[in-house]
Design a protein around this motif. Structure first.
Motif, mmCIF file in Angstrom:
data_model
loop_
_atom_site.group_PDB
_atom_site.id
_atom_site.type_symbol
_atom_site.label_atom_id
_atom_site.label_comp_id
_atom_site.label_asym_id
_atom_site.label_seq_id
_atom_site.Cartn_x
_atom_site.Cartn_y
_atom_site.Cartn_z
ATOM 1 N N ALA A 64 0.945 -0.769 0.169
ATOM 2 C CA ALA A 64 0.102 -0.226 -0.214
ATOM 3 C C ALA A 64 1.004 1.284 0.028
ATOM 4 C CB ALA A 64 -0.794 -0.091 1.444
ATOM 5 N N HIS A 65 1.880 1.387 0.322
ATOM 6 C CA HIS A 65 2.859 2.312 1.242
ATOM 7 C C HIS A 65 3.800 2.641 -0.900
ATOM 8 C CE1 HIS A 65 7.007 4.334 1.551
ATOM 9 N NE2 HIS A 65 5.760 5.307 2.729
ATOM 10 N N ASP A 66 3.718 1.216 -0.825
ATOM 11 C CA ASP A 66 4.728 1.628 -2.655
ATOM 12 C C ASP A 66 3.622 2.108 -3.228
ATOM 13 O OD1 ASP A 66 7.197 0.650 -0.939
ATOM 14 O OD2 ASP A 66 6.653 -1.623 -2.300
ATOM 15 N N LEU A 67 2.554 1.812 -3.593
ATOM 16 C CA LEU A 67 1.347 2.007 -5.221
ATOM 17 C C LEU A 67 1.249 3.434 -4.979
ATOM 18 C CD1 LEU A 67 -0.956 -1.201 -4.635
ATOM 19 C CD2 LEU A 67 0.821 -0.438 -6.194
ATOM 20 N N ALA A 68 1.015 3.647 -3.224
ATOM 21 C CA ALA A 68 0.528 5.597 -2.629
ATOM 22 C C ALA A 68 1.922 6.403 -3.536
ATOM 23 C CB ALA A 68 0.326 5.327 -1.087
ATOM 24 N N GLY A 69 2.868 5.685 -3.609
ATOM 25 C CA GLY A 69 4.158 6.646 -4.477
ATOM 26 C C GLY A 69 4.396 6.776 -5.418
ATOM 27 N N LEU A 77 0.083 -1.166 -12.134
ATOM 28 C CA LEU A 77 -0.079 -2.294 -12.769
ATOM 29 C C LEU A 77 0.797 -2.892 -12.347
ATOM 30 C CD1 LEU A 77 -1.999 -1.854 -15.411
ATOM 31 C CD2 LEU A 77 -3.147 -1.884 -13.315
ATOM 32 N N ARG A 78 2.269 -2.734 -13.004
ATOM 33 C CA ARG A 78 3.615 -3.469 -12.741
ATOM 34 C C ARG A 78 3.865 -3.451 -11.238
ATOM 35 N NH1 ARG A 78 5.285 -0.010 -17.000
ATOM 36 N NH2 ARG A 78 6.613 1.840 -15.367
ATOM 37 N N LEU A 208 -6.633 -4.443 -2.672
ATOM 38 C CA LEU A 208 -6.051 -3.328 -1.996
ATOM 39 C C LEU A 208 -5.509 -2.783 -3.894
ATOM 40 C CD1 LEU A 208 -4.506 -1.602 -0.078
ATOM 41 C CD2 LEU A 208 -2.503 -3.390 -0.799
ATOM 42 N N ALA A 209 -4.967 -3.544 -4.725
ATOM 43 C CA ALA A 209 -4.678 -3.560 -6.123
ATOM 44 C C ALA A 209 -5.715 -2.517 -6.558
ATOM 45 C CB ALA A 209 -4.016 -4.974 -6.725
#
Length: 621
Positions: A64-69, A77-78, A208-209
């Motif tokens: 979630a932290h990575d996706l938020a950035g 998507l990657r 989450l995705a």
């Protein structure tokens, strides 16, 4: 308790019981130890479960932290697919998104995949495991795909799965509310049973995705707000001086993208901010080991005194950004280099997409000129002007074909695609048009001053052959003009170019270029559909036009001259005129047809044209 404290293996808990029995301890003692062992193993299992759940929750939190950035949808998507593969430890992970317009679901991102056909799959609703998940909004799992009859197998899907070598597949839906937007998969190339906890874990990650995908789509429309949040997040994490530098490079990159900057502009901007030398290198020119590590880790890696950041998009490696002579690099500057690599990949993909779109538009316009003959000339001119093509200029229609014979349908299709791509690039650079047609390519190119259709055909054959590294044969029409105002002229010129191409093939002139004028009457004999009127017009058209304008009798004089064995004296008797009159008429013919009109080859063509003209003219009573 000591075994629990040091995290001993399950076998170690049996040792105190075995030792007590070996020493002959009382049965009560052995029973107490056996009871303590069972309690300890239960506590150990509980601790193991807690640790596993903590690891999974930590992984989800980190995701979630990575996706938020992340800023753009492709990057989101990657990250989703990479994390899914890492969480479950599978050989392959991939994600498909639903296409409401076509009513199916298509492969969007893959990680660990090696088969091109698998990466391009489209699944109809209810087809295959993924189509069933997309249709029912429920997870499905199979430990052996090809032996599972619960879902509909199709030839194309099974062929793609077989190419990839997949056996065990787990698919969970990506849900937004009550709507399925796609499917997240984890798969192995061997038989495997996915546990209930793993299915639940992937389902949680998919939820989450899905939210991250929705957020990324929304944030695409509000890029400036996201940039502000990122800058604020960086200010919280890092010291102010470093943040100012990172903000500076972000602004520069954004400005470069907005004003249409190129790859080397990005490298120059990053070099200025990092106070070093930054270069874009092709994949083959970059250090292979460092490039592979950067691509696998998704971060810039150090190589001696340099830093390497892979420029990649999906499964394709496009090159690398290389920072020279900077052995020490703080994390924010490293992130700056990585972000520049991401921007570089987006620029390269954008340019490729723009080029492909322009190629399609050029092909569509040429198709309309060839097929749709009732198009509005004004609209055709407007469409051409947007492509920097001038339909009022003199053009030549060229038919190009590869001279490669292969029994492999895929290889043949690939060769035709390469020819079309090279022809489209050539047309774009010369302000012309190109389209795929009849197993080859048709081009519409402007004819420059002083050049002939033959010159253009040979040059095009040479350029296309060099581009595709194969022999390309090109037939050209005679020059044509007013393409928008004369609806049939492009189609007629294309047929002429194809006949010329067929004539080249029959003559064994592979890899050469020629125009219809090069063959004379031989073109009539070799071509399938004989263009009689065109041959007559090209050969003696100027003489016929002169007679029509001036009321002279040059065509009849020519006919009599050849019938009398090219003797002026006999010709004057046949025409009942003075010999000087015959000489004056023949002199005029020479000025119209050229000084070599009486050479054997020209004379033969002129006589044939006269005979065809006479046969096609109506009888006069």
């Amino acid at each position: 308790m000591e075994l629990l404290a040091r995290g001993a293996s399950a076998d170690a808990y049996e040792q105190p019981v075995l030792l007590a029995r070996a020493e002959g301890r009382p049965a009560e003692t052995v029973a107490a130890l056996e009871h303590a062992k069972l309690l300890a193993l239960r506590v150990r299992a509980e601790l193991e479960g807690r640790r596993r759940r903590e690891a999974e929750l930590s992984a989800l939190f980190e995701t979630a932290h990575d996706l938020a950035g992340l800023r753009d949808l492709d990057a989101v998507l990657r990250a989703i697919v990479q994390r899914a593969r890492s969480l479950l430890g599978t050989d392959v992970a991939y994600l498909s998104l639903n296409d409401p317009a076509r009513g199916d679901t298509y492969m969007r991102v893959t990680e660990g995949s090696v088969a091109a056909r698998f990466q391009q799959l489209r699944l109809g609703m209810g087809e295959g495991l993924g189509g069933l998940v997309a249709q029912t909004a429920r997870p499905y799992v199979t430990d052996d795909y090809f032996k599972d009859a619960r879902f509909q197998h199709t030839h194309s899907i099974d062929a793609g799965v077989r190419d990839e070598g997949l056996v065990a597949i787990l698919g969970v839906p990506l849900m937004l509310g009550h709507h399925v937007i796609g499917v997240l998969f984890a798969a192995d190339r061997r038989a495997r049973v996915f546990e209930r906890e793993q299915i639940a874990l992937l389902g949680s990650f998919a939820a989450l995705a899905a939210a991250a995908i929705d957020t990324a789509n929304l944030l695409t429309e509000t890029r400036s707000a996201l940039a502000g949040l990122e800058r604020a997040n960086e200010i919280i994490r890092d010291r102010s001086a470093v943040i100012e530098r990172a903000s500076d490079v972000h602004d520069r990159l954004a400005e470069l993208v907005l004003r249409g900057g190129g790859v080397h502009d990005v490298a120059a901007a990053v070099a200025e901010v990092l106070d070093g030398t930054v270069e874009f290198a092709e994949a083959a020119a970059a250090p292979a080991a460092a490039l592979a590590a950067s691509r696998a880790e998704g971060h810039a890696v150090r190589h001696r005194d340099d830093w390497i950041a892979a420029v990649a998009a999906g499964g394709e490696l496009l090159g690398a950004l290389v920072l020279r002579g900077h052995p020490r690099l703080d994390p924010v500057d490293q992130r700056t280099l990585e972000r520049a690599a991401m921007v570089t990949s987006l620029l390269l993909l954008a340019r490729r997409s723009a080029a492909e779109a322009e190629q399609r538009v050029r092909g569509e316009l040429l198709d309309d000129l060839l097929d749709a003959r009732d198009r509005d000339p004004r609209l055709l001119r407007d469409r051409a002007s947007r492509l920097r093509a001038d339909l009022d200029a003199v053009h030549v229609v060229l038919a190009a074909r590869l001279d490669v014979v292969t029994a492999d349908a895929d290889q043949a299709a690939d060769a035709r695609r390469r020819l079309w791509s090279a022809a489209s690039h050539l047309a774009a650079t010369r302000h012309g048009l190109a389209a795929a047609r009849d197993g080859g390519t048709v081009l519409l190119l402007p004819l420059t001053s002083g050049a002939t259709a033959t010159d253009l055909a040979r040059r095009t054959a040479r350029d296309l052959g060099t581009a595709v590294n194969e022999a390309v044969t090109v037939g050209a029409s005679a020059p044509v003009g007013d393409l928008a105002g004369r609806p049939d002229i492009v189609a007629a010129a294309y047929e002429e170019a194809r006949r010329c191409l067929d004539a080249l093939a029959l003559l064994g002139r592979s890899g050469d270029g020629a125009a219809a004028e090069d063959f004379g009457f031989l073109g009539l004999l070799l071509a399938g559909d004989r263009d009689i009127a065109g041959f007559v017009e090209r050969t003696i058209g100027q003489v016929m036009a002169y007679d029509a304008r001036r009321g002279t009798d040059l065509v009849r004089t020519l006919d009599a001259y050849f019938a009398c064995g090219m003797s002026p004296a006999r010709t004057k008797d046949d025409l009942h005129v003075h010999v000087n009159t015959v000489a004056q008429r023949l002199e005029r013919v020479g000025r119209l047809l050229g000084a070599d009109w009486q050479s054997p080859a020209r004379a033969l063509e002129i006589q044939l044209a006269l005979r065809l003209h006479r046969l096609s003219a109506p009888e006069r009573g």
